[in-house]
Design a protein around this motif. Structure first.
Motif, short mmCIF file in Angstrom:
data_model
loop_
_atom_site.label_atom_id
_atom_site.label_comp_id
_atom_site.label_asym_id
_atom_site.label_seq_id
_atom_site.Cartn_x
_atom_site.Cartn_y
_atom_site.Cartn_z
N VAL A 172 15.72 15.52 34.49
CA VAL A 172 14.74 14.45 34.30
C VAL A 172 15.48 13.26 33.72
CG1 VAL A 172 12.58 13.77 33.19
CG2 VAL A 172 12.93 16.15 33.87
N PRO A 175 11.81 10.46 31.52
CA PRO A 175 10.49 11.09 31.44
C PRO A 175 9.34 10.10 31.39
CG PRO A 175 11.63 11.24 29.33
CD PRO A 175 12.63 10.72 30.32
N VAL A 220 6.46 17.65 33.82
CA VAL A 220 7.38 18.73 33.44
C VAL A 220 6.79 19.57 32.31
CG1 VAL A 220 9.65 19.23 32.47
CG2 VAL A 220 9.41 17.46 34.20
#
Length: 381
Positions: A172, A175, A220
């Protein structure tokens, strides 16, 4: 009706074909679509010569074929513009001005090779529609997610779901990036609405109304919480439609040898008690197994309430209001006649196995057990 679907083996194509087959087999209903339809599938494995025949016969075309991850940059234009041009040439050849839906992208407004190729395909179709009068549905999809989407390709959700379920690392970069997502079932429902051609269409560009904007990091976190739920037993909050759809997607990526997971059984000489599902706002479900002749319970609650359902064996559930020492209420229960018993607050209660085999009871309580505030008081019925 004969429906031509290009890219029928792609992510959206597979889901659309599956639902159209459900309609054909009457496993699913759609008021404006007759079950007497033919699906003409065209994909990379189809004999190219069949496209000519399909373009002659089709009453509606879902043009889902395209290129989004080519080996060479030039393949963008070849796949997203060139194939569309070939398709329209065949339709012109047969003077078939049937309605066409095309799967485009929100990137069609961007200055990159993929976006330019999608925009070129759109413009070609707009010109064709003006020349022939064919009804046109251009859908500029954002990130589409759901079952059967290929991981490690062009979908972050598919990649995260696959990698997390397979204990693989994920990456990632930022984010806080905003993602605009739409669920595959909502896409299919929207596309099926295109077949309602009795409606007068006044636009060319369309979108699925149930798009959701969410930060990449939040996606996530949700997916990782789904994996953790096997340990905590806490199911997600399905009051949020996006969470519900994402969880369904997550499950579709489970390894085939990991569909099951063990539960902790609390076993003693009386039988066992096993927690099954927990929910922050819907309480928890447990499974209680009692040996023959065993009585469990003999307690009451101020606010906590329960439901009991005996699914195997037979027994008795007894109640007594704690302020009425002599009045005992008795219900006989059996797996042969499924019925739910509410356990009111202020009543001490127990359950006794009156049979010769184990008695299995499904128990629901309106709150997750909190050892610091158990709201459970011992008192013999």
């Amino acid at each position: 009706m004969k429906i031509l679907i290009t890219g029928s083996q792609g992510f959206i194509g597979k889901n659309l074909v599956a639902e159209l087959n459900n309609i054909k087999e009457k496993k699913s209903t759609c008021a404006h679509i007759s079950s007497e339809l033919s699906i003409l599938e065209f994909n990379r494995n189809t004999d190219v010569s069949l496209l000519d025949e399909y373009c002659k016969e089709a009453n509606f075309i879902f043009h889902l074929a395209g290129v989004n991850r080519p080996r060479e940059e030039k393949e963008f234009m070849e796949g997203n513009y060139g194939f569309t041009k070939d398709l329209l040439s065949l339709l012109k050849k047969h003077q078939n001005a049937c309605p066409i839906m095309i799967s485009s992208s929100i990137q069609a407004t961007l200055d990159n090779p993929y976006g330019k190729s999608k925009k070129a395909g759109e413009d070609l179709l707009l010109k064709y529609s003006q020349e022939t009068g064919a009804e046109l549905f251009i859908y500029r999809f954002p990130n589409v997610f759901g079952k059967w989407c290929r991981p490690n390709y062009n979908s972050a959700v598919a990649t995260f779901c696959h990698n997390i379920t397979h204990d693989l690392p994920i990456q990632v970069n930022n984010p806080n990036v905003d993602m605009t997502l739409v669920y595959i079932d909502d896409v299919v429902k929207e596309l099926l609405n295109c077949l309602n051609i009795s409606e007068n269409k006044t636009e060319n560009y369309y979108k699925v109304s149930s798009e959701r904007k969410i930060k990449l990091g939040s996606i996530v976190e949700l997916i990782e919480s789904f994996k953790e739920s096997r340990k905590t037993l806490q199911v997600p909050k399905f009051s949020d439609p996006f969470t519900k759809k994402l969880y369904s997607t997550y499950l579709s990526y489970l390894p085939e040898d990991q569909f099951s997971y063990p539960l902790k059984m609390n076993i003693d000489e009386r039988g066992s008690f096993t927690e099954f599902i927990k929910s922050s706002d819907r309480g928890q479900v447990s499974v209680n197994i009692s040996k023959p002749g065993i009585t469990k319970g003999n307690h009451w609650h101020h606010t906590k309430n329960e439901k009991f359902l005996v699914v195997s064996g037979k027994g008795a559930i007894r109640f007594r209001r704690v302020d009425e020492p002599s009045k005992v209420i008795e219900y006989f229960v059996s797996g042969n006649k499924l019925e739910v018993l509410d356990i009111p607050v202020g009543y001490t209660h127990n359950i006794e196995n009156l049979g010769e085999s184990d008695m299995v009871t499904v128990m629901w309580v309106n709150e997750i057990f909190d050892p610091k505030r158990p709201d459970t008081y011992f008192e013999v019925v």
